[in-house]
Write a protein that holds these residues in place. Structure first.
Motif, short mmCIF file in Angstrom:
data_model
loop_
_atom_site.label_atom_id
_atom_site.label_comp_id
_atom_site.label_asym_id
_atom_site.label_seq_id
_atom_site.Cartn_x
_atom_site.Cartn_y
_atom_site.Cartn_z
N VAL A 100 -6.76 -8.54 -6.76
CA VAL A 100 -7.28 -10.01 -6.33
C VAL A 100 -8.71 -9.76 -5.87
N PHE A 101 -9.71 -10.51 -6.31
CA PHE A 101 -11.10 -10.45 -6.13
C PHE A 101 -11.49 -11.99 -5.63
N GLY A 102 -12.16 -11.97 -4.53
CA GLY A 102 -12.63 -13.24 -3.72
C GLY A 102 -11.77 -13.10 -2.40
N GLU A 103 -11.69 -14.57 -2.06
CA GLU A 103 -11.04 -14.73 -0.66
C GLU A 103 -9.70 -14.74 -1.10
N GLN A 138 2.86 -13.73 -6.62
CA GLN A 138 2.80 -14.01 -5.01
C GLN A 138 1.50 -13.94 -4.68
N ALA A 139 0.27 -13.31 -5.36
CA ALA A 139 -0.97 -13.33 -5.07
C ALA A 139 -1.81 -14.41 -5.40
N LEU A 140 -1.19 -14.98 -6.52
CA LEU A 140 -1.84 -16.53 -6.98
C LEU A 140 -1.54 -17.47 -5.69
N GLU A 175 -7.10 -14.68 1.19
CA GLU A 175 -6.22 -15.63 2.07
C GLU A 175 -6.51 -17.05 2.03
N ALA A 176 -7.57 -17.37 1.36
CA ALA A 176 -7.70 -19.04 1.27
C ALA A 176 -6.64 -19.64 0.48
N THR A 177 -6.39 -20.78 0.85
CA THR A 177 -5.31 -21.96 0.33
C THR A 177 -5.84 -22.36 -0.98
N ASP A 178 -7.56 -22.35 -1.21
CA ASP A 178 -7.84 -22.80 -2.43
C ASP A 178 -7.86 -21.77 -3.61
N PRO A 179 -7.30 -22.07 -4.68
CA PRO A 179 -7.17 -21.19 -5.50
C PRO A 179 -8.41 -20.52 -6.31
N GLU A 180 -9.25 -21.47 -6.16
CA GLU A 180 -10.31 -21.41 -7.03
C GLU A 180 -11.60 -20.37 -6.57
#
Length: 378
Positions: A189-192, A238-240, A194-199
């Motif tokens: 997983v790359f990026g944020e 789950q990571a998605l 824990e964020a709720t925004d999937p983008e």
């Protein structure tokens, strides 16, 4: 979209490309649903049906007048019986009226309730009118079937039955044989994260089949291999974070998708064994049926230039919009420069160095399905 270093594919293809399985194979039966994300076969050649020939009309000729008595005899007899009363249309039953009034998502929800299995992809299904994660999942089944509710119901029904039997979430805790599966698959997983925004994050699954030490050991036990491959996908789901979704998706806007990388380094495409073919075929079947509309893009890396036809051959077995997501690349380092459709800043640099980035290797940053403890040798 893939850049210009994507391997061009000649049109004279002779091998079949793997969709969700392992390696290209010679023959794959079409045994999946006709979901657009998965395995739609090329259109059948239309047969030419001759137009119907109108009946010959006799030339006009003079007809001799008949005697009045004969004409009278030929006339239909009159009757005093009244014509039958036209049958009145039947009123729809309450159930039919309710079904007609319900939206497609509501009908899929009603079907899901009737199946007795309450979960898909780690999400406990609930009323989609107020539970966004359920709406996201049900909408994916509609999207996968281009809005065809009958097909969406069939696919959803089969998924629920398969998950009730397979129990994928229980498999996540299973430890797999290290000798057979170590180093073969990762989730990153790359990026944020824990964020709720999937983008603002990208989820990858990596299949490193060039690391297989013994083909018969890894693929010989088909049930065990399928379990391992399903766990890899469930870890990615789950990571998605569909379970944390706060915004419904549509047919045009769906950010809940995964990037897939298949590394074919050190694989011999021309010497595929029966056990590999069986594993690939079964994986394609299961993933097409039970994981629709989850692919963002798929990259085939370290594909020899001579095998560039893989892309053309893949297009024969998937819908056109899915084929556009497939990118064969002749080298691993070219992957980073081909990740152009992400909102994650500097995504290419975050990849492992062997794939053109500046990050650590997959063994350090990736998550594998659980493996048995290593046995120390004395």
């Amino acid at each position: 979209m893939a850049s210009s270093d994507t391997t061009a594919a000649p049109t004279n293809t002779t091998l079949q490309a793997e969709v969700s399985g392992i390696v290209p194979e010679a023959d794959i039966e079409k045994s999946t649903t006709a979901a657009p994300n998965t395995s739609a076969l090329p259109a059948e050649v239309s047969s030419v049906v001759p137009e119907s020939v109108p009946e010959a009309v006799p030339e006009k000729s003079e007809v001799s007048p008949q005697p009045a008595a004969a004409v009278a005899a030929a006339a239909p007899a009159t009757t005093s019986e009244a014509p039958e009363k036209a049958e009145e249309p039947k009123a729809e039953s309450p159930e039919e009226e309710t079904s007609a009034a319900a939206t497609p998502i509501e009908q899929l929800w009603s079907l899901a309730q009737s199946k007795g299995h309450p979960e898909i992809w780690g999400v406990t299904l609930a009323d989609p009118s107020s539970h966004v994660p359920t709406q996201v999942i049900l909408q994916k089944y509609l999207n996968a079937n281009d809005g065809d509710l009958v097909k969406a119901k069939d696919q959803l029904s089969k998924t629920l039955e398969w998950r009730a039997k397979m129990k994928p979430l229980d498999l996540i805790g299973k430890k797999f044989n290290r000798t057979k599966f170590a180093g073969l698959g990762y989730v990153t997983v790359f990026g944020e994260t824990e964020a709720t925004d999937p983008e603002v994050r990208e989820v990858f699954t990596w299949n490193i089949y060039g690391s297989v030490k013994d083909v018969n050991e890894t693929f010989g036990n088909l049930a065990e291999f399928i379990e391992w491959r399903v766990v890899l996908m469930e870890e990615a789901l789950q990571a998605l974070g569909i379970d944390k979704a706060t915004k419904p998706i549509t047919a045009e806007d769906d950010p809940y998708k995964i990037l897939q990388v298949h590394d074919y380094k050190s694989i011999s495409f021309l010497r595929q064994q029966a056990v590999v073919k069986a594993a690939s075929t079964e994986t394609i079947k299961i993933f097409a049926q039970n994981y629709p509309e989850l692919l963002k893009e798929k990259f085939f890396v370290n594909v020899p230039a001579i095998m560039g036809f893989i892309y053309t051959f893949v297009k024969l077995f998937v819908a056109a919009k899915t084929a556009k997501k497939f990118h064969p690349l002749s080298s691993g380092p070219s992957l980073a420069s081909n990740l152009t459709e992400s909102k994650v800043k500097g995504l290419g640099d975050l990849l492992p160095k062997e794939y053109g980035g500046k990050g650590a290797d997959l063994g350090s940053i990736g998550k594998e399905p659980a493996l048995e403890e290593a046995v120390e040798t004395k």
